[in-house]
Design a protein around this motif. Structure first.
Motif, PDB file in Angstrom:
ATOM      1  N   ARG A  83      -2.316  -2.249  -1.831  1.00  0.00           N
ATOM      2  CA  ARG A  83      -2.528  -0.823  -2.040  1.00  0.00           C
ATOM      3  C   ARG A  83      -2.369  -0.501  -3.523  1.00  0.00           C
ATOM      4  NH1 ARG A  83       1.484   1.032   0.915  1.00  0.00           N
ATOM      5  NH2 ARG A  83       0.260   1.198   2.838  1.00  0.00           N
ATOM      6  N   TYR A  84      -3.335   0.235  -4.071  1.00  0.00           N
ATOM      7  CA  TYR A  84      -3.270   0.643  -5.473  1.00  0.00           C
ATOM      8  C   TYR A  84      -2.537   1.976  -5.558  1.00  0.00           C
ATOM      9  CZ  TYR A  84      -4.694   2.421 -10.045  1.00  0.00           C
ATOM     10  OH  TYR A  84      -4.684   2.956 -11.310  1.00  0.00           O
ATOM     11  N   ARG A  85      -1.523   2.006  -6.399  1.00  0.00           N
ATOM     12  CA  ARG A  85      -0.752   3.227  -6.589  1.00  0.00           C
ATOM     13  C   ARG A  85      -1.053   3.817  -7.963  1.00  0.00           C
ATOM     14  NH1 ARG A  85       5.405   2.464  -4.247  1.00  0.00           N
ATOM     15  NH2 ARG A  85       4.832   2.289  -2.035  1.00  0.00           N
ATOM     16  N   GLN A  86      -1.552   5.033  -7.973  1.00  0.00           N
ATOM     17  CA  GLN A  86      -1.821   5.725  -9.220  1.00  0.00           C
ATOM     18  C   GLN A  86      -0.558   6.478  -9.637  1.00  0.00           C
ATOM     19  OE1 GLN A  86      -5.217   8.246  -9.029  1.00  0.00           O
ATOM     20  NE2 GLN A  86      -5.246   8.711 -11.221  1.00  0.00           N
ATOM     21  N   GLN A  87      -0.065   6.190 -10.828  1.00  0.00           N
ATOM     22  CA  GLN A  87       1.196   6.772 -11.274  1.00  0.00           C
ATOM     23  C   GLN A  87       1.094   8.287 -11.447  1.00  0.00           C
ATOM     24  OE1 GLN A  87       3.888   4.990 -11.398  1.00  0.00           O
ATOM     25  NE2 GLN A  87       2.788   3.100 -10.884  1.00  0.00           N
ATOM     26  N   ASP A  88       0.000   8.767 -12.027  1.00  0.00           N
ATOM     27  CA  ASP A  88      -0.157  10.194 -12.284  1.00  0.00           C
ATOM     28  C   ASP A  88      -1.410  10.674 -11.563  1.00  0.00           C
ATOM     29  OD1 ASP A  88      -0.173  12.773 -13.154  1.00  0.00           O
ATOM     30  OD2 ASP A  88      -0.444  12.305 -15.295  1.00  0.00           O
ATOM     31  N   PRO A  89      -1.229  11.437 -10.457  1.00  0.00           N
ATOM     32  CA  PRO A  89      -2.431  11.881  -9.721  1.00  0.00           C
ATOM     33  C   PRO A  89      -3.374  12.725 -10.559  1.00  0.00           C
ATOM     34  CG  PRO A  89      -0.426  12.204  -8.432  1.00  0.00           C
ATOM     35  CD  PRO A  89       0.009  11.846  -9.822  1.00  0.00           C
ATOM     36  N   ALA A  90      -2.843  13.428 -11.605  1.00  0.00           N
ATOM     37  CA  ALA A  90      -3.693  14.287 -12.427  1.00  0.00           C
ATOM     38  C   ALA A  90      -4.484  13.502 -13.458  1.00  0.00           C
ATOM     39  CB  ALA A  90      -2.842  15.357 -13.125  1.00  0.00           C
ATOM     40  N   ALA A  91      -4.087  12.277 -13.740  1.00  0.00           N
ATOM     41  CA  ALA A  91      -4.777  11.474 -14.752  1.00  0.00           C
ATOM     42  C   ALA A  91      -6.102  10.978 -14.203  1.00  0.00           C
ATOM     43  CB  ALA A  91      -3.898  10.303 -15.161  1.00  0.00           C
ATOM     44  N   PRO A  92      -7.059  10.755 -15.071  1.00  0.00           N
ATOM     45  CA  PRO A  92      -8.360  10.235 -14.606  1.00  0.00           C
ATOM     46  C   PRO A  92      -8.212   8.826 -14.036  1.00  0.00           C
ATOM     47  CG  PRO A  92      -8.243  10.219 -17.003  1.00  0.00           C
ATOM     48  CD  PRO A  92      -7.033  10.986 -16.536  1.00  0.00           C
ATOM     49  N   MET A  93      -9.025   8.526 -13.089  1.00  0.00           N
ATOM     50  CA  MET A  93      -8.995   7.228 -12.441  1.00  0.00           C
ATOM     51  C   MET A  93      -9.329   6.133 -13.439  1.00  0.00           C
ATOM     52  SD  MET A  93      -8.451   5.624  -9.572  1.00  0.00           S
ATOM     53  CE  MET A  93      -8.625   6.938  -8.363  1.00  0.00           C
ATOM     54  N   GLY A  94      -8.505   5.112 -13.486  1.00  0.00           N
ATOM     55  CA  GLY A  94      -8.726   4.015 -14.410  1.00  0.00           C
ATOM     56  C   GLY A  94      -9.714   3.011 -13.879  1.00  0.00           C
ATOM     57  N   ALA A  95      -9.862   1.962 -14.630  1.00  0.00           N
ATOM     58  CA  ALA A  95     -10.779   0.905 -14.208  1.00  0.00           C
ATOM     59  C   ALA A  95     -10.236   0.224 -12.957  1.00  0.00           C
ATOM     60  CB  ALA A  95     -10.930  -0.111 -15.334  1.00  0.00           C
ATOM     61  N   PRO A  96     -11.094  -0.139 -12.032  1.00  0.00           N
ATOM     62  CA  PRO A  96     -10.621  -0.794 -10.806  1.00  0.00           C
ATOM     63  C   PRO A  96     -10.055  -2.173 -11.098  1.00  0.00           C
ATOM     64  CG  PRO A  96     -13.009  -0.869 -10.935  1.00  0.00           C
ATOM     65  CD  PRO A  96     -12.546   0.007 -12.068  1.00  0.00           C
ATOM     66  N   GLY A 122       1.652  -4.726  -2.994  1.00  0.00           N
ATOM     67  CA  GLY A 122       1.266  -5.236  -1.707  1.00  0.00           C
ATOM     68  C   GLY A 122       2.192  -4.692  -0.633  1.00  0.00           C
ATOM     69  N   TYR A 123       1.785  -4.776   0.611  1.00  0.00           N
ATOM     70  CA  TYR A 123       2.630  -4.306   1.713  1.00  0.00           C
ATOM     71  C   TYR A 123       2.464  -5.252   2.897  1.00  0.00           C
ATOM     72  CZ  TYR A 123      -1.706  -2.341   3.628  1.00  0.00           C
ATOM     73  OH  TYR A 123      -2.971  -2.185   4.117  1.00  0.00           O
ATOM     74  N   PHE A 124       3.484  -5.207   3.736  1.00  0.00           N
ATOM     75  CA  PHE A 124       3.511  -6.062   4.915  1.00  0.00           C
ATOM     76  C   PHE A 124       3.989  -5.231   6.088  1.00  0.00           C
ATOM     77  CE2 PHE A 124       6.000  -9.030   7.629  1.00  0.00           C
ATOM     78  CZ  PHE A 124       4.941  -9.772   8.089  1.00  0.00           C
ATOM     79  N   TRP A 125       3.194  -5.237   7.181  1.00  0.00           N
ATOM     80  CA  TRP A 125       3.551  -4.524   8.397  1.00  0.00           C
ATOM     81  C   TRP A 125       3.989  -5.528   9.462  1.00  0.00           C
ATOM     82  CZ3 TRP A 125      -0.932  -0.486   9.459  1.00  0.00           C
ATOM     83  CH2 TRP A 125      -0.929   0.472   8.439  1.00  0.00           C
ATOM     84  N   ILE A 126       4.979  -5.124  10.226  1.00  0.00           N
ATOM     85  CA  ILE A 126       5.417  -5.903  11.381  1.00  0.00           C
ATOM     86  C   ILE A 126       5.737  -4.926  12.504  1.00  0.00           C
ATOM     87  CG2 ILE A 126       7.752  -5.994  10.394  1.00  0.00           C
ATOM     88  CD1 ILE A 126       8.215  -8.526  12.008  1.00  0.00           C
ATOM     89  N   GLY A 127       5.083  -5.093  13.645  1.00  0.00           N
ATOM     90  CA  GLY A 127       5.289  -4.162  14.753  1.00  0.00           C
ATOM     91  C   GLY A 127       4.407  -4.482  15.929  1.00  0.00           C
ATOM     92  N   SER A 128       4.245  -3.497  16.799  1.00  0.00           N
ATOM     93  CA  SER A 128       3.448  -3.696  18.010  1.00  0.00           C
ATOM     94  C   SER A 128       2.000  -3.260  17.815  1.00  0.00           C
ATOM     95  CB  SER A 128       4.065  -2.920  19.187  1.00  0.00           C
ATOM     96  OG  SER A 128       4.189  -1.545  18.867  1.00  0.00           O
ATOM     97  N   ASP A 129       1.751  -2.217  16.987  1.00  0.00           N
ATOM     98  CA  ASP A 129       0.393  -1.763  16.718  1.00  0.00           C
ATOM     99  C   ASP A 129       0.414  -0.920  15.449  1.00  0.00           C
ATOM    100  OD1 ASP A 129       1.384   0.799  17.500  1.00  0.00           O
ATOM    101  OD2 ASP A 129       0.911   0.332  19.582  1.00  0.00           O
ATOM    102  N   SER A 130      -0.710  -0.222  15.176  1.00  0.00           N
ATOM    103  CA  SER A 130      -0.812   0.559  13.945  1.00  0.00           C
ATOM    104  C   SER A 130      -0.076   1.888  14.010  1.00  0.00           C
ATOM    105  CB  SER A 130      -2.282   0.816  13.628  1.00  0.00           C
ATOM    106  OG  SER A 130      -2.902   1.541  14.693  1.00  0.00           O
ATOM    107  N   LEU A 131       0.551   2.195  15.142  1.00  0.00           N
ATOM    108  CA  LEU A 131       1.319   3.437  15.282  1.00  0.00           C
ATOM    109  C   LEU A 131       2.814   3.193  15.386  1.00  0.00           C
ATOM    110  CD1 LEU A 131      -0.956   5.368  17.817  1.00  0.00           C
ATOM    111  CD2 LEU A 131      -0.913   5.547  15.315  1.00  0.00           C
ATOM    112  N   SER A 132       3.235   1.937  15.410  1.00  0.00           N
ATOM    113  CA  SER A 132       4.656   1.612  15.538  1.00  0.00           C
ATOM    114  C   SER A 132       4.914   0.315  14.770  1.00  0.00           C
ATOM    115  CB  SER A 132       5.033   1.462  17.020  1.00  0.00           C
ATOM    116  OG  SER A 132       6.419   1.257  17.181  1.00  0.00           O
ATOM    117  N   TYR A 133       5.489   0.450  13.574  1.00  0.00           N
ATOM    118  CA  TYR A 133       5.655  -0.729  12.734  1.00  0.00           C
ATOM    119  C   TYR A 133       6.673  -0.463  11.628  1.00  0.00           C
ATOM    120  CZ  TYR A 133       2.524   1.967   9.699  1.00  0.00           C
ATOM    121  OH  TYR A 133       1.966   2.955   8.949  1.00  0.00           O
TER     122      TYR A 133
END
Length: 333
Positions: free
Chosen positions: A98-111, A1-12
């Motif tokens: 956010r889903y992080r895939q450990q190995d970009p070359a590996a096939p996409m796993g189950a959602p 998960g992630y958390f943003w804190i700032g003024s808008d989507s370009l500064s956080y």
């Protein structure tokens, strides 16, 4: 998960919390506790050179990366700073997964499927300092010699008045000296009155944070971003109080007065030095004639004077000079 804190989507600020690497309580909640000073310190990290637009004509965004440690569990979180966010001007909060895939070359796993709840955002150890302000004044008056006054005031960055909810964020110190005397107190001048006034003032400002930023300054860094102003002024006047019965003193000399005053100020700031000087000269001739020949106007109580009852002539000159020198944070022009 992630958390943003700032003024808008370009500064956080973005805090990344990997759910598989953090401790959860019995109900599955994860508490994240981060010191704001550690969060703002990430802005001192170097720019991420890999973040760039494909179009070379566009300005690349400022992205910095670092890590902060949880203040309770000591878990290390990845932090990304985009743009120039300021914790003193927060307008929006964002929460996401956010889903992080450990190995970009590996096939996409189950959602993944599930539910993520965001419960509460709170501040701990809030700075509730009220600050302080102090002021001292002193005067010295010696009859027949002159007067002197001194003043010192200091207001720290946390001080706030009754109608303020927070401090200014700048510590201010002021010193001032003023003096006045008359030359005839020390030298015989034949009835001339020559008063003199001088003043000297020094003002210093020490910011708590960097300009337009939430990075707190400590130690020598406060000196780098400090400002100092020195102002000096003087005034001298020549005049002859009306006291003579001799016409060659009463009419040509006593109505005449001359005043000269000047100011000089120098201000040193992190981005610019400024100096200013000014000088004023004033001449006045003010003659009042109380007894002049006059004739009565028939059938009225008025009288017609044959000469003017007042003659006033004045002139004033002023000279100004101002100079500004831009410089960098190292104090080099």
């Amino acid at each position: 998960g992630y958390f943003w804190i700032g003024s808008d989507s370009l500064s956080y600020y973005e805090i990344t919390v990997p759910f598989t690497q953090v401790q959860q309580d019995a109900n599955g909640w994860v508490e994240v506790s981060v010191a704001l000073s550690d969060l703002s310190a990430v802005k001192n990290a170097p720019l991420d050179s890999l973040v760039a637009w494909p179009d070379p004509g566009r300005t690349n965004p400022e992205v910095r990366r670092g890590q902060v440690k949880d203040a309770v569990t000591y878990t290390v979180y990845d932090v990304t700073v985009r743009g120039r966010p300021d914790l003193g001007r927060v307008q929006r909060y964002f929460v996401g997964v956010r889903y992080r895939q450990q190995d970009p070359a590996a096939p996409m796993g189950a959602p993944y499927s599930g539910e993520v709840l965001f419960n509460v955002l709170r501040l701990r150890q809030v700075n509730r300092k009220t600050g302080f302000a102090q002021r001292y004044t002193g005067t010295l008056s010696l009859p027949g010699v002159g007067d002197m006054a001194a003043e010192f005031s200091n207001t720290d960055e946390e001080f706030r008045g009754l109608d303020q909810d927070r401090g200014s964020g700048v510590e201010r110190r002021n010193w001032a000296l003023r003096g006045s005397t008359r030359i005839q107190n020390f030298l015989p001048l034949g009835g001339l009155d020559i008063p003199i006034q001088v003043a000297h003032r020094v003002s210093e400002e020490f910011p708590k944070f960097e300009p337009r930023s939430d990075i707190q300054l400590t130690g020598p860094d406060r000196e780098i971003f400090s400002s100092r102003s020195v102002a000096q002024s003087f005034s001298i006047q020549f005049r002859k109080p009306p006291s003579s019965s001799r016409w060659w003193i009463k009419y040509p000399i006593e109505p005449f007065s001359f005043t000269m005053s000047g100011q000089r100020s120098v201000r040193e700031r992190p981005e610019q030095d400024t100096s200013q000087e000014s000088l004023d000269w004033t001449y006045n001739y003010d003659l009042n004639l109380r007894q002049v020949p006059s004739l009565p106007v028939p059938f009225t109580r008025s009288r017609l004077t044959l000469m003017p009852t007042q003659v006033t002539v004045g002139s004033k000159w002023r000279s100004d000079h101002q100079e500004s020198t831009p410089k960098n944070l190292e104090g080099v022009p």
